[in-house]
Structure formats: structure tokens, C-alpha cells
Write a protein that holds these residues in place. Structure first.
Motif, PDB file in Angstrom:
ATOM      1  N   ARG A 167     -12.646  51.617  72.778  1.00 35.90           N
ATOM      2  CA  ARG A 167     -12.296  52.666  71.794  1.00 35.90           C
ATOM      3  C   ARG A 167     -13.191  52.601  70.552  1.00 35.90           C
ATOM      4  NH1 ARG A 167      -6.650  54.724  72.468  1.00 35.90           N
ATOM      5  NH2 ARG A 167      -6.011  53.946  74.486  1.00 35.90           N
ATOM      6  N   GLU A 168     -14.477  52.445  70.821  1.00 35.63           N
ATOM      7  CA  GLU A 168     -15.418  52.260  69.706  1.00 35.63           C
ATOM      8  C   GLU A 168     -15.570  53.500  68.834  1.00 35.63           C
ATOM      9  OE1 GLU A 168     -19.214  50.893  71.092  1.00 35.63           O
ATOM     10  OE2 GLU A 168     -18.380  49.000  71.819  1.00 35.63           O
ATOM     11  N   PHE A 169     -15.371  54.663  69.431  1.00 38.72           N
ATOM     12  CA  PHE A 169     -15.710  55.874  68.687  1.00 38.72           C
ATOM     13  C   PHE A 169     -14.482  56.636  68.171  1.00 38.72           C
ATOM     14  CE2 PHE A 169     -18.905  55.282  72.161  1.00 38.72           C
ATOM     15  CZ  PHE A 169     -19.821  54.607  71.373  1.00 38.72           C
ATOM     16  N   THR A 170     -13.321  56.000  68.240  1.00 42.11           N
ATOM     17  CA  THR A 170     -12.147  56.653  67.656  1.00 42.11           C
ATOM     18  C   THR A 170     -12.111  56.374  66.154  1.00 42.11           C
ATOM     19  OG1 THR A 170     -10.805  54.727  68.164  1.00 42.11           O
ATOM     20  CG2 THR A 170     -10.740  56.515  69.754  1.00 42.11           C
ATOM     21  N   ARG A 171     -12.936  55.407  65.741  1.00 41.34           N
ATOM     22  CA  ARG A 171     -13.038  55.101  64.307  1.00 41.34           C
ATOM     23  C   ARG A 171     -14.518  54.991  63.963  1.00 41.34           C
ATOM     24  NH1 ARG A 171     -12.160  50.927  67.605  1.00 41.34           N
ATOM     25  NH2 ARG A 171     -13.556  49.184  67.315  1.00 41.34           N
ATOM     26  N   ASP A 172     -14.832  54.826  62.716  1.00 42.99           N
ATOM     27  CA  ASP A 172     -16.234  54.737  62.326  1.00 42.99           C
ATOM     28  C   ASP A 172     -16.808  53.389  62.775  1.00 42.99           C
ATOM     29  OD1 ASP A 172     -18.696  54.938  61.298  1.00 42.99           O
ATOM     30  OD2 ASP A 172     -18.095  54.926  59.199  1.00 42.99           O
ATOM     31  N   THR A 173     -17.746  53.444  63.747  1.00 37.53           N
ATOM     32  CA  THR A 173     -18.259  52.199  64.316  1.00 37.53           C
ATOM     33  C   THR A 173     -19.735  52.007  64.024  1.00 37.53           C
ATOM     34  OG1 THR A 173     -18.598  53.414  66.341  1.00 37.53           O
ATOM     35  CG2 THR A 173     -16.656  51.991  66.237  1.00 37.53           C
ATOM     36  N   GLU A 223     -14.465  60.619  71.158  1.00 41.62           N
ATOM     37  CA  GLU A 223     -15.847  60.750  70.693  1.00 41.62           C
ATOM     38  C   GLU A 223     -15.886  61.225  69.240  1.00 41.62           C
ATOM     39  OE1 GLU A 223     -18.358  62.956  73.434  1.00 41.62           O
ATOM     40  OE2 GLU A 223     -17.187  62.255  75.145  1.00 41.62           O
ATOM     41  N   ALA A 224     -14.777  60.978  68.535  1.00 40.70           N
ATOM     42  CA  ALA A 224     -14.670  61.484  67.162  1.00 40.70           C
ATOM     43  C   ALA A 224     -15.767  60.938  66.242  1.00 40.70           C
ATOM     44  CB  ALA A 224     -13.289  61.150  66.602  1.00 40.70           C
ATOM     45  N   CYS A 225     -16.138  59.668  66.424  1.00 39.02           N
ATOM     46  CA  CYS A 225     -17.077  59.030  65.478  1.00 39.02           C
ATOM     47  C   CYS A 225     -18.282  58.423  66.182  1.00 39.02           C
ATOM     48  CB  CYS A 225     -16.355  57.941  64.693  1.00 39.02           C
ATOM     49  SG  CYS A 225     -14.944  58.538  63.762  1.00 39.02           S
ATOM     50  N   VAL A 226     -18.889  59.137  67.116  1.00 37.73           N
ATOM     51  CA  VAL A 226     -20.093  58.598  67.764  1.00 37.73           C
ATOM     52  C   VAL A 226     -21.234  58.654  66.747  1.00 37.73           C
ATOM     53  CG1 VAL A 226     -21.679  58.785  69.721  1.00 37.73           C
ATOM     54  CG2 VAL A 226     -19.293  59.496  69.995  1.00 37.73           C
ATOM     55  N   PRO A 227     -21.878  57.515  66.438  1.00 39.35           N
ATOM     56  CA  PRO A 227     -22.981  57.569  65.464  1.00 39.35           C
ATOM     57  C   PRO A 227     -24.111  58.485  65.966  1.00 39.35           C
ATOM     58  CG  PRO A 227     -22.435  55.278  66.043  1.00 39.35           C
ATOM     59  CD  PRO A 227     -21.683  56.164  66.984  1.00 39.35           C
TER      60      PRO A 227
END
Ligand SMILES: [Zn+2]
Length: 370
Positions: free
Chosen positions: A112-118, A82-86
Motif C-alpha cells: 500500500r505504498e501509494f495510498t499515502r505520500d511515499t 494509486e492516489a500518491c504515485v510519485p
């Protein structure tokens, strides 16, 4: 021995709530992810490619698995997945519909959408695709092309080719969206509303694919978030997030009488919009517009809500709402419903009105005096 160890892990504060929906006391372990989840979320882990789940109460946990769970756990997983949840992305709670939870879990671990800036997946300037939309005057769902355009600030839909022009336009400014599986009778059913001449227009849509309907929902949320940031510059993000979209606090049937209170009680469908302080009623749950509504101000401004008086046995499950203009009487289907409506209405009445609420109250009075 192993049973005791897994219980010790579950006692840690970080594992006290389901890693995916936040429900207290999770009793399932997702063996590949190393997280503790509730029964319902464990079902999604099991059917997706995320993998094996085990009951912490019933299944035997080998030493290696306990060690794996110990070295992972809910906090580590959150930090990673959940590192990069908008900020506008809707994170479901245990009370939300299944499609939101399922897609959240799949987006997190499978895609793995939120492991990077999505941000770019949802914060788009343009999106088009078809949705099944309920016909305005009949119960049939028809395939319609929907187009969202950030530059126009609109969600539009077309019955035919785009060259014939849109059949409907929904401004992002007053757009709201909420999942309504039960009412629409489809597990991916979404109600989208906007305000047209002071009335609430509702459209009912779904898509067979859960990922697609949840993507639409978050694209609209991203657009609303951008709109709110532009309209209320300097306001903290945390204050804007609850205003992106909202669900009705309570919906259901009640019966209402007229202003003299001698008119026959008529069964109506009600939606209570706590954020907007409005109680709207409809002839049928899936009507495109409300038949009427009440603005619910605060107790300091002359609004009151109470249980029905015993003038008439029919009023035993009644609710009386006093506004500065008149008294409204509704009867509920049973005492449980009556209690829930009273609680939901009191929450609004005891909440002070903002300056925006006062403006809206004046506008509402004017529009209902016609
Ligand atoms: Zn859960």
C-alpha cells in the motif's frame, strides 16, 4: 444470469483495461481487490497475499462477488491505491518485464505504498547496497557495493572496501537505466548506461530480490527527475518524465559492411536509442562500449532510410541508411526483422530535430571524424 452481469461490468470503460498494466480486455477478477486484470497480472495477485482470482469467462461468479466487483472496479481502486504515485515512479505497461509489473502490483496492494505520500521511499539523497555486476571483460557476475549520492550527482561502485575508492562513477546527468532480462539472462537484469567521452558505457547488474532492483531503478529515476527539473526549470513535468529513463526502441543482430560496401559483412549487435537518435553497434550484446554508431538525423537534414537495393542477393533483407556523409548498409536476419528496423528508423527520420539534436549531431560528427 451471473455471466451476463459480469460481462456488463466488463463493458464499462473503466474496466476495459487491466487495472495494473493497462492491457485491453482483462478477463480475470481479483476477488479481494475488486479489480479486473489480465491473465499475467492475475498470476501476481494469486501468488501474493492479495488473494484469490477468478476467470470471468470460465469460473462461476456468485451474486455476492458480482456485487462486490460492481461496488469496486478499476476506477475506484485506482483512486485509492494509486492516489500518491510519485511522478518519477515507473508505472509498467503490458510490454514491460515481469519484475516491473510484479513489484508495481505488490507496491500498490500488498505494501500500500501509494495510498499515502511515499516520495520518501524512493526520493532519497543516499542509497547503498550490493548488486551483482558483470565483469567488464568476462561473463562473470560479481557482488559489488553500489552507492548513490545525490549531493555528488553520482552512482558509484566499489570492488573492495569503500576506503579504496570507487571502481566506477556514473554521473546522474547522462545516466540511463533499462530492464534487460533477456540480454542479461536474469529476470531482474538491469542495464545502466552513461556517456564517457562521447561513447556509451554500459554496465549490467541484477539483484536476486525483485523489490530491491525495482527500488534501485526508481531511486535512480527520482535522481534523474530532480536533475532534469534543475537543468530545465519551467519545463512541464509531463515533458520531463519521458526523459527520465528510456529503453532502446529496438535491439538485435544485423550484419554490416564497411564504407566501400565491398568489405565482408560482419555480424554485430545493434541498439537503437530513439530519444537520442543513435544507432549503436557492438561486437557482442553485453560489451561495455559500442564499437561504433550513427547519428540518425531527420529527412529534412539529408538523412534517408530505405530497403536494400538488389545489387546483391545478400541485400534482400538489407537496410540502407544515408547520412550527409556516407551510406551505411546493414542486412537483417529475415524480412520480419527488416520491417521492424525500417519502421523504427523511419519513426526517427520523420521526426524533426530539436536544437539539442542539432548540437548533438555536430558533436557526434566531430567525435567520429577522429
Ligand atoms: Zn495486466
Amino acid at each position: 444470469m451471473s455471466y451476463r452481469n459480469i460481462l456488463e461490468l466488463l463493458k464499462l470503460p473503466e474496466n476495459s483495461h487491466c487495472a495494473d498494466c493497462g492491457k485491453p480486455d482483462p478477463d480475470w477478477a481479483s476477488c479481494n481487490m475488486g479489480v479486473f486484470v489480465c491473465l499475467q497480472c492475475s498470476g501476481v495477485h494469486r501468488i501474493s497475499s492479495i488473494g484469490k482470482v477468478k476467470s470471468t469467462q470460465l469460473d462461476n461468479m456468485e451474486h455476492d462477488l458480482i456485487e462486490f466487483m460492481r461496488s469496486h472496479g478499476n476506477q475506484r481502486s485506482k483512486d485509492e491505491y494509486e492516489a500518491c504515485v510519485p511522478p518519477f515512479y515507473y508505472i509498467p505497461t503490458e510490454k514491460d518485464v515481469m519484475v516491473l509489473k510484479e513489484q508495481w502490483i505488490r507496491a500498490k496492494y500488498e505494501r500500500r505504498e501509494f495510498t499515502r505520500d511515499t516520495n520518501s521511499l524512493y526520493a532519497v539523497e543516499y542509497k547503498e547496497g550490493y548488486l551483482w555486476k558483470k565483469g567488464r571483460d568476462n561473463g562473470q557476475f560479481l557482488k559489488r557495493l553500489f552507492v548513490f549520492s545525490e549531493s555528488e550527482g553520482l552512482l558509484k561502485y566499489y570492488t573492495k572496501d569503500k576506503h579504496f575508492g570507487p571502481k566506477g562513477k556514473i554521473p546522474i546527468q547522462s545516466l540511463n537505466a533499462m530492464f534487460q532480462g533477456d540480454k542479461i539472462k536474469h529476470p531482474h537484469g538491469l542495464e545502466i548506461t552513461c556517456v564517457v567521452d562521447g561513447r556509451t558505457r554500459s554496465i549490467y547488474v541484477y539483484h536476486e530480490n525483485g523489490a530491491e532492483i525495482v527500488t534501485w531503478y526508481n531511486v535512480l529515476r527520482s535522481a534523474r527527475f530532480n536533475y532534469l527539473k534543475k537543468t530545465f526549470p519551467g519545463t512541464a513535468e509531463a515533458e520531463l518524465i519521458p526523459k527520465i529513463t528510456r529503453s532502446y526502441t529496438k535491439s538485435g543482430y544485423m550484419a554490416k559492411t564497411g564504407p566501400t560496401q565491398k568489405e565482408a559483412f560482419k555480424k554485430r549487435w545493434f541498439n537503437l536509442d530513439s530519444e537520442e537518435r543513435k544507432l549503436l553497434y557492438y561486437k557482442k550484446p553485453l560489451d561495455p562500449f559500442e564499437q561504433g554508431g550513427l547519428f540518425i538525423g531527420s529527412n529534412k537534414c539529408g538523412y534517408q532510410v530505405s530497403e536494400g537495393l538488389n545489387k546483391n542477393s545478400k541485400w534482400d533483407t538489407g537496410i540502407v541508411i544515408k547520412t550527409p556523409e556516407r551510406e551505411f548498409v546493414f542486412t537483417c536476419e529475415n524480412t520480419k526483422e527488416q520491417k521492424e528496423w525500417l519502421e523504427a528508423l523511419r519513426e526517427i527520420i520523420f521526426r524533426p530535430m530539436t536544437t539539442q539534436d542539432v548540437t548533438e549531431e555536430a558533436r557526434f560528427r566531430k567525435s567520429t571524424k577522429k
